[in-house]
Design a protein around this motif. Structure first.
Motif, PDB file in Angstrom:
ATOM      1  N   THR A 347       8.399   0.681 -12.810  1.00 31.86           N
ATOM      2  CA  THR A 347       8.368   0.514 -11.354  1.00 31.86           C
ATOM      3  C   THR A 347       7.456  -0.653 -10.972  1.00 31.86           C
ATOM      4  OG1 THR A 347       8.837   2.843 -10.900  1.00 31.86           O
ATOM      5  CG2 THR A 347       7.712   1.602  -9.170  1.00 31.86           C
ATOM      6  N   ALA A 348       6.271  -0.695 -11.564  1.00 35.32           N
ATOM      7  CA  ALA A 348       5.357  -1.803 -11.275  1.00 35.32           C
ATOM      8  C   ALA A 348       5.952  -3.135 -11.725  1.00 35.32           C
ATOM      9  CB  ALA A 348       4.013  -1.553 -11.970  1.00 35.32           C
ATOM     10  N   ALA A 349       6.571  -3.165 -12.896  1.00 34.33           N
ATOM     11  CA  ALA A 349       7.140  -4.417 -13.411  1.00 34.33           C
ATOM     12  C   ALA A 349       8.260  -4.944 -12.520  1.00 34.33           C
ATOM     13  CB  ALA A 349       7.658  -4.203 -14.830  1.00 34.33           C
ATOM     14  N   SER A 350       8.968  -4.055 -11.851  1.00 33.13           N
ATOM     15  CA  SER A 350      10.095  -4.477 -11.017  1.00 33.13           C
ATOM     16  C   SER A 350       9.673  -5.062  -9.677  1.00 33.13           C
ATOM     17  CB  SER A 350      11.021  -3.283 -10.764  1.00 33.13           C
ATOM     18  OG  SER A 350      10.392  -2.336  -9.916  1.00 33.13           O
ATOM     19  N   LEU A 351       8.405  -4.904  -9.316  1.00 35.55           N
ATOM     20  CA  LEU A 351       7.968  -5.301  -7.977  1.00 35.55           C
ATOM     21  C   LEU A 351       7.695  -6.786  -7.840  1.00 35.55           C
ATOM     22  CD1 LEU A 351       5.388  -2.467  -7.158  1.00 35.55           C
ATOM     23  CD2 LEU A 351       7.868  -2.471  -6.785  1.00 35.55           C
ATOM     24  N   TYR A 352       7.205  -7.420  -8.896  1.00 32.86           N
ATOM     25  CA  TYR A 352       6.560  -8.723  -8.754  1.00 32.86           C
ATOM     26  C   TYR A 352       7.576  -9.838  -8.526  1.00 32.86           C
ATOM     27  CZ  TYR A 352       2.729  -5.921 -10.316  1.00 32.86           C
ATOM     28  OH  TYR A 352       1.787  -4.926 -10.407  1.00 32.86           O
ATOM     29  N   GLN A 353       7.408 -10.477  -7.352  1.00 31.96           N
ATOM     30  CA  GLN A 353       8.267 -11.569  -6.928  1.00 31.96           C
ATOM     31  C   GLN A 353       7.427 -12.841  -6.790  1.00 31.96           C
ATOM     32  OE1 GLN A 353      11.709 -10.767  -6.629  1.00 31.96           O
ATOM     33  NE2 GLN A 353      10.851  -8.916  -7.566  1.00 31.96           N
ATOM     34  N   ALA A 354       7.998 -13.853  -6.132  1.00 35.89           N
ATOM     35  CA  ALA A 354       7.343 -15.157  -6.067  1.00 35.89           C
ATOM     36  C   ALA A 354       6.040 -15.148  -5.286  1.00 35.89           C
ATOM     37  CB  ALA A 354       8.298 -16.187  -5.459  1.00 35.89           C
ATOM     38  N   ASN A 355       5.878 -14.195  -4.363  1.00 34.97           N
ATOM     39  CA  ASN A 355       4.640 -14.137  -3.593  1.00 34.97           C
ATOM     40  C   ASN A 355       4.379 -12.693  -3.167  1.00 34.97           C
ATOM     41  OD1 ASN A 355       6.168 -13.668  -1.118  1.00 34.97           O
ATOM     42  ND2 ASN A 355       6.604 -15.863  -1.123  1.00 34.97           N
ATOM     43  N   THR A 356       3.244 -12.483  -2.490  1.00 32.38           N
ATOM     44  CA  THR A 356       2.838 -11.132  -2.126  1.00 32.38           C
ATOM     45  C   THR A 356       3.773 -10.507  -1.094  1.00 32.38           C
ATOM     46  OG1 THR A 356       0.573 -11.900  -2.431  1.00 32.38           O
ATOM     47  CG2 THR A 356       0.848  -9.749  -1.437  1.00 32.38           C
ATOM     48  N   THR A 357       4.252 -11.304  -0.147  1.00 31.90           N
ATOM     49  CA  THR A 357       5.138 -10.764   0.883  1.00 31.90           C
ATOM     50  C   THR A 357       6.438 -10.252   0.281  1.00 31.90           C
ATOM     51  OG1 THR A 357       4.197 -12.249   2.544  1.00 31.90           O
ATOM     52  CG2 THR A 357       6.342 -11.284   3.029  1.00 31.90           C
ATOM     53  N   LEU A 358       7.034 -11.030  -0.615  1.00 33.73           N
ATOM     54  CA  LEU A 358       8.260 -10.592  -1.270  1.00 33.73           C
ATOM     55  C   LEU A 358       7.994  -9.387  -2.167  1.00 33.73           C
ATOM     56  CD1 LEU A 358       9.908 -14.009  -2.195  1.00 33.73           C
ATOM     57  CD2 LEU A 358      10.486 -12.478  -0.307  1.00 33.73           C
ATOM     58  N   THR A 359       6.818  -9.340  -2.790  1.00 32.70           N
ATOM     59  CA  THR A 359       6.458  -8.182  -3.616  1.00 32.70           C
ATOM     60  C   THR A 359       6.336  -6.931  -2.749  1.00 32.70           C
ATOM     61  OG1 THR A 359       5.325  -9.584  -5.220  1.00 32.70           O
ATOM     62  CG2 THR A 359       4.714  -7.261  -5.199  1.00 32.70           C
ATOM     63  N   ALA A 441       9.797  11.014  -9.057  1.00 34.90           N
ATOM     64  CA  ALA A 441       9.258  10.743  -7.725  1.00 34.90           C
ATOM     65  C   ALA A 441       7.780  10.375  -7.802  1.00 34.90           C
ATOM     66  CB  ALA A 441       9.464  11.953  -6.826  1.00 34.90           C
ATOM     67  N   MET A 442       7.026  11.113  -8.606  1.00 38.53           N
ATOM     68  CA  MET A 442       5.596  10.809  -8.749  1.00 38.53           C
ATOM     69  C   MET A 442       5.391   9.425  -9.363  1.00 38.53           C
ATOM     70  SD  MET A 442       4.053  14.451 -10.037  1.00 38.53           S
ATOM     71  CE  MET A 442       2.447  13.688 -10.352  1.00 38.53           C
ATOM     72  N   ASP A 443       6.130   9.116 -10.413  1.00 34.72           N
ATOM     73  CA  ASP A 443       5.969   7.818 -11.057  1.00 34.72           C
ATOM     74  C   ASP A 443       6.378   6.678 -10.142  1.00 34.72           C
ATOM     75  OD1 ASP A 443       4.816   8.503 -13.428  1.00 34.72           O
ATOM     76  OD2 ASP A 443       6.690   8.751 -14.521  1.00 34.72           O
ATOM     77  N   THR A 444       7.375   6.908  -9.302  1.00 37.47           N
ATOM     78  CA  THR A 444       7.774   5.871  -8.350  1.00 37.47           C
ATOM     79  C   THR A 444       6.634   5.550  -7.386  1.00 37.47           C
ATOM     80  OG1 THR A 444      10.125   6.417  -8.443  1.00 37.47           O
ATOM     81  CG2 THR A 444       9.338   5.338  -6.451  1.00 37.47           C
ATOM     82  N   LEU A 445       6.045   6.575  -6.815  1.00 40.39           N
ATOM     83  CA  LEU A 445       4.958   6.360  -5.862  1.00 40.39           C
ATOM     84  C   LEU A 445       3.741   5.751  -6.540  1.00 40.39           C
ATOM     85  CD1 LEU A 445       5.280   9.691  -3.835  1.00 40.39           C
ATOM     86  CD2 LEU A 445       6.032   7.398  -3.157  1.00 40.39           C
ATOM     87  N   VAL A 446       3.402   6.258  -7.725  1.00 37.43           N
ATOM     88  CA  VAL A 446       2.244   5.723  -8.449  1.00 37.43           C
ATOM     89  C   VAL A 446       2.482   4.271  -8.836  1.00 37.43           C
ATOM     90  CG1 VAL A 446       0.941   5.874 -10.604  1.00 37.43           C
ATOM     91  CG2 VAL A 446       1.417   7.941  -9.288  1.00 37.43           C
ATOM     92  N   GLY A 447       3.646   3.994  -9.400  1.00 33.61           N
ATOM     93  CA  GLY A 447       3.936   2.630  -9.825  1.00 33.61           C
ATOM     94  C   GLY A 447       3.944   1.644  -8.678  1.00 33.61           C
ATOM     95  N   ALA A 448       4.524   2.047  -7.536  1.00 34.02           N
ATOM     96  CA  ALA A 448       4.588   1.144  -6.387  1.00 34.02           C
ATOM     97  C   ALA A 448       3.209   0.899  -5.780  1.00 34.02           C
ATOM     98  CB  ALA A 448       5.536   1.709  -5.334  1.00 34.02           C
ATOM     99  N   LEU A 449       2.421   1.963  -5.618  1.00 32.06           N
ATOM    100  CA  LEU A 449       1.095   1.808  -5.015  1.00 32.06           C
ATOM    101  C   LEU A 449       0.163   0.989  -5.903  1.00 32.06           C
ATOM    102  CD1 LEU A 449       0.574   5.398  -3.548  1.00 32.06           C
ATOM    103  CD2 LEU A 449       0.941   3.291  -2.262  1.00 32.06           C
TER     104      LEU A 449
END
Length: 565
Positions: A347-359, A441-449
């Protein structure tokens, strides 16, 4: 220009938007191609394993089969190379994970290995500009493999299964070339023509260049489409009749971008429609001038290209974000007692984009999609548990749905990805649905936060420097074109090459400014200088078009068809 200097040292914090994050866009023109490809690449291996009674091995064949998702916008010669590299990268990550899993079962060590691998995969995918789905599939497979019980003796066999499926995925990805060998480059050229037609139509109906009337938006979109199409064409075989015909059309699009008021948008759209069909490539009807233009293109193609390794340094902040965010997300999941920390890591690996706003946007989309996805899984679990055949067919259906929907918005595709990932865990044996839903569900929230927190903490302090470098590149390209314009009789190929360089520099500047503008905490960008530089460069582009005598003919050439696809 000096008026921007006082703001350079100012630090600004930008708000993170919620408006439009979940809005659905238009589907891709080729949405069905990756969707059908992933079905064709995953179904036969899974059904074969089902017939052999070894569905527990499906995870390894899935690793190779998912490579069919890549490179659908590439010309087939380039696609063959890219797919081969993706398969090799997938096998390397899988083998490393399986070896690590066979050497230790310590989850702390395995999470650290997974985080480092995710950072490497993210960096290499961005540096090579491999395109969607990027590092996410690679990270998913390698991270999941870290937590699969394994022995060293099993690693070669399991890797061989993935390799066999990867070869099949390569064949599936290349199969359309038998029917439409120039399809990708025709689509790229058609997209550029349509984007430039939209820009020209806006300019001729009263667009003035202000940010409020959409002029800059249409111009930026057209410039990006033209640059992407050139990159596509320059990766194909030089000298072919189809490539030369497409280059002439792309030159028409480029001229329309530089002189939109002198362009007939209807003609550009007609050319684009013909390219999207199966008929011949339309001819622009300008043989002498076109020869000079294409000579400039060939001159550019022969020049040495910038190696992908030179793009590694600017990606250092994203690599650090990925490594830190994935590691902390995995450890947080372990601390909460979740049995599958790789879900939080992915989940964390999937978030990172070109900048913070896109992330941030991706974080919201990921959470919404995953939470809806676990509800979908709860609904289909009874059906999937009806038997092994039902399980395989459900996975195939979710594979198709994910690729068919993800182009409209990431969260919509994730609604299908989440139940797919949960069903894959049931290939070795049935799992308790309630436990899977809770942990996911727990891992999704933890990974995203945790993942987004890492992106906020690791700031990209050099984003402003890259804007300065991009401005300098545009200035140099503009000055070169201006020097040629000052000559009595500049070489047509040199003038065309200078115009191409200036268009490419402008596209790079806009992409760099957009990326830097999305960083939430950084020094103020020289926006006034950016606007002035772009305006000056566009005036120079228009001058080159008039000097070459192309403006009056932009988008008004013949539609004689003489090149077969």
């Amino acid at each position: 220009m000096s008026s921007t200097t006082p703001g350079i040292m100012t630090r600004t914090a930008r708000r993170l938007p919620l408006t439009g994050v979940l809005r659905l866009g238009r589907p891709s023109d080729i949405w069905f191609k990756p969707a059908l490809s992933v079905v064709a690449s995953t179904a036969p291996p899974n059904l074969l394993l089902l017939a052999l009674g070894r569905l527990d091995l499906a995870m390894y064949t899935m690793a190779g089969s998912l490579c069919a998702l890549y490179a659908h916008n590439r010309p087939y010669a380039a696609r063959a190379r890219v797919l081969a590299r993706v398969v090799l990268g997938m096998l390397a990550g899988l083998a490393l994970s399986l070896v690590a899993a066979s050497l230790t079962t310590d989850p702390v060590v395995l999470v650290a290995v997974g985080a480092l691998m995710a950072a490497v995969q993210k960096t290499l995918c961005d540096a090579t500009r491999i395109g969607p789905p990027g590092n996410v599939i690679l990270a998913f497979v390698s991270s999941a493999a870290l937590f699969v019980p394994q022995t060293l003796a099993q690693v070669p066999g399991h890797t061989a299964l993935a390799a066999a499926a990867g070869v099949w995925a390569w064949l599936v990805g290349m199969a359309p070339s038998l029917l439409r060998p120039h399809g990708p480059e025709r689509r790229a050229t058609a997209q550029a023509l349509n984007a430039c037609a939209a820009h020209a139509a806006h300019a001729t109906t009263g667009g003035t260049g202000g940010p409020g009337d959409g002029h800059e938006r249409t111009r930026a979109a057209a410039a990006a489409a033209v640059q992407s199409a050139w990159q596509t064409l320059l990766s194909t075989r030089r000298g072919s009749a189809t490539r030369r015909a497409l280059e002439r059309l792309l030159v028409r699009a480029e001229v329309a971008l530089a002189a939109p008021a002198d362009t007939d948008p209807g003609q550009l759209r007609r050319w684009a429609r013909r390219l999207c069909g199966s008929g011949p490539v339309p001819h622009t009807g300008e043989s002498g001038t076109a020869a000079d233009e294409i000579l400039g293109v060939e001159t550019e193609a022969a020049a040495p290209r910038r190696p992908w390794r030179s793009r590694l340094a600017p990606l250092a902040p994203i690599a650090v974000r990925t490594a830190l965010g994935c590691a902390l997300a995995g450890y947080a999941s372990l601390a909460l007692g979740v049995g599958r920390p790789y879900w939080a890591l992915v989940t964390a690996a999937s978030l990172y984009q070109a900048n913070t706003t896109l992330t941030w946007r991706r974080s919201v989309q990921r959470v919404v999609g995953n939470l809806l996805g676990v509800l979908v899984f709860a609904a289909v679990a009874p059906l999937a548990h009806a038997g092994a055949v039902a399980l395989v067919l459900c996975c195939v259906a979710f594979n198709f749905g994910a690729e068919a929907l993800i182009g409209r918005n990431y969260w919509l595709g994730t609604v299908c990805v989440t139940p797919l990932a949960l069903l894959i865990t049931e290939f070795p044996g049935r799992q308790a649905p309630g436990e899977l839903i809770t942990e996911r569900a727990m891992d999704t929230l933890v990974g995203a936060l945790v993942g987004f927190a890492a992106a906020a903490v690791v700031t990209n302090r050099r984003a402003g420097d890259r804007v300065e470098h991009a401005l300098g590149a545009v200035d140099r390209a503009r000055e070169r074109a201006a020097r040629l314009l000052a000559e009595q009789a500049p070489a047509p190929a040199a003038l065309q090459s200078a115009r191409r360089d200036l268009v490419a520099a402008l596209a790079e500047l806009r992409a760099t400014v957009d990326a830097a503008s999305g960083e939430w905490w950084q020094r103020a960008l020289p926006q006034e200088r950016v606007v002035l530089t772009e305006q000056s460069a566009h005036r120079t582009l228009a001058a080159t078009v008039r000097r070459q005598g192309l403006g009056a003919r932009a988008g008004t050439g013949s539609t004689t068809e003489d090149v077969r696809p």
